[in-house]
Scaffold this motif. Structure first.
Motif, short mmCIF file in Angstrom:
data_model
loop_
_atom_site.label_atom_id
_atom_site.label_comp_id
_atom_site.label_asym_id
_atom_site.label_seq_id
_atom_site.Cartn_x
_atom_site.Cartn_y
_atom_site.Cartn_z
N ARG A 139 5.21 5.05 1.92
CA ARG A 139 5.56 6.44 2.24
C ARG A 139 6.24 6.56 3.59
NH1 ARG A 139 0.22 7.83 0.14
NH2 ARG A 139 0.56 8.30 -2.06
N LEU A 140 5.88 5.70 4.54
CA LEU A 140 6.52 5.72 5.85
C LEU A 140 8.03 5.51 5.71
CD1 LEU A 140 4.06 3.66 8.05
CD2 LEU A 140 4.60 6.07 8.27
N ARG A 194 -4.06 -2.79 -2.54
CA ARG A 194 -3.46 -1.61 -3.15
C ARG A 194 -2.05 -1.90 -3.66
NH1 ARG A 194 -6.65 2.83 -1.49
NH2 ARG A 194 -8.10 2.22 0.13
N SER A 203 0.84 -1.19 0.00
CA SER A 203 0.00 0.00 0.00
C SER A 203 0.88 1.25 0.00
CB SER A 203 -0.94 0.00 1.19
OG SER A 203 -0.25 0.36 2.35
N ASP A 213 9.80 8.50 3.55
CA ASP A 213 10.05 9.72 4.31
C ASP A 213 11.35 9.65 5.11
OD1 ASP A 213 7.74 10.82 3.33
OD2 ASP A 213 6.53 10.30 5.08
N ARG A 265 0.59 3.96 1.55
CA ARG A 265 0.76 4.51 2.90
C ARG A 265 1.95 3.86 3.62
NH1 ARG A 265 -4.22 4.67 7.17
NH2 ARG A 265 -3.19 5.87 8.79
N LYS A 266 2.08 2.54 3.48
CA LYS A 266 3.20 1.83 4.11
C LYS A 266 4.52 2.20 3.45
CE LYS A 266 0.46 -2.16 5.45
NZ LYS A 266 0.20 -3.59 5.18
N ASN A 286 1.50 0.45 -5.56
CA ASN A 286 2.02 1.81 -5.70
C ASN A 286 3.10 1.88 -6.76
OD1 ASN A 286 4.71 1.45 -4.48
ND2 ASN A 286 3.55 0.94 -2.67
N GLY A 312 -0.09 6.21 -5.84
CA GLY A 312 -0.95 5.04 -5.82
C GLY A 312 -1.00 4.36 -7.18
#
Length: 135
Positions: free
Chosen positions: A35-36, A119, A30, A39, A32-33, A121, A98
């Protein structure tokens, strides 16, 4: 071709030689995972970013480490005469977008169903040499 146009084209070509990128499409994690982890390495020097990714516990870190190594290799292919240590490479940009979604149905009580979205990416890493690039 005019003189100014040629000079401008050569200057743009030289600037593009200082950056290299690598893409990872349809990664089954996903965004979101991912992007962690992304960053953590944004703006870092390449050596430090590789150490961060190597010792991170997240699964996304393995994929990003491989992608960063690919971007470094792409930079090296563009600048065959340059040395990586002298170039002072850093992660200029890292973008996680995404991707496509696999949609599945999970049975629920009383004849209903819940939708499950698996999801994926797309990741883009841009590395640049700090010695000639001001940022």
């Amino acid at each position: 071709m005019g003189v100014r146009k040629r000079e401008m084209a050569e200057r743009i070509k030289e600037e593009k030689k200082q950056i290299a990128f690598a893409k990872l499409n349809n990664c089954p994690t996903s965004p979101r995972k991912m992007r962690l982890v992304a960053d953590l390495v944004r703006g870092e020097k390449v050596e430090r970013a590789l150490h961060i990714l190597r010792f991170s516990q997240k699964e996304a870190a393995r994929r990003l480490e491989k992608l960063l190594l690919s971007a470094i290799a792409n930079w090296q292919a563009k600048n065959e005469d340059a040395n990586i240590e002298d170039a002072d490479l850093f992660v200029k940009e890292i973008r996680v977008d995404g991707g496509s979604m696999l949609k599945r149905l999970r049975p629920a009580p009383q004849g209903r169903a819940h939708r499950i979205r698996k999801r994926s990416n797309h990741v883009t890493i841009v590395v640049a040499a700090k010695n000639n690039t001001q940022s």
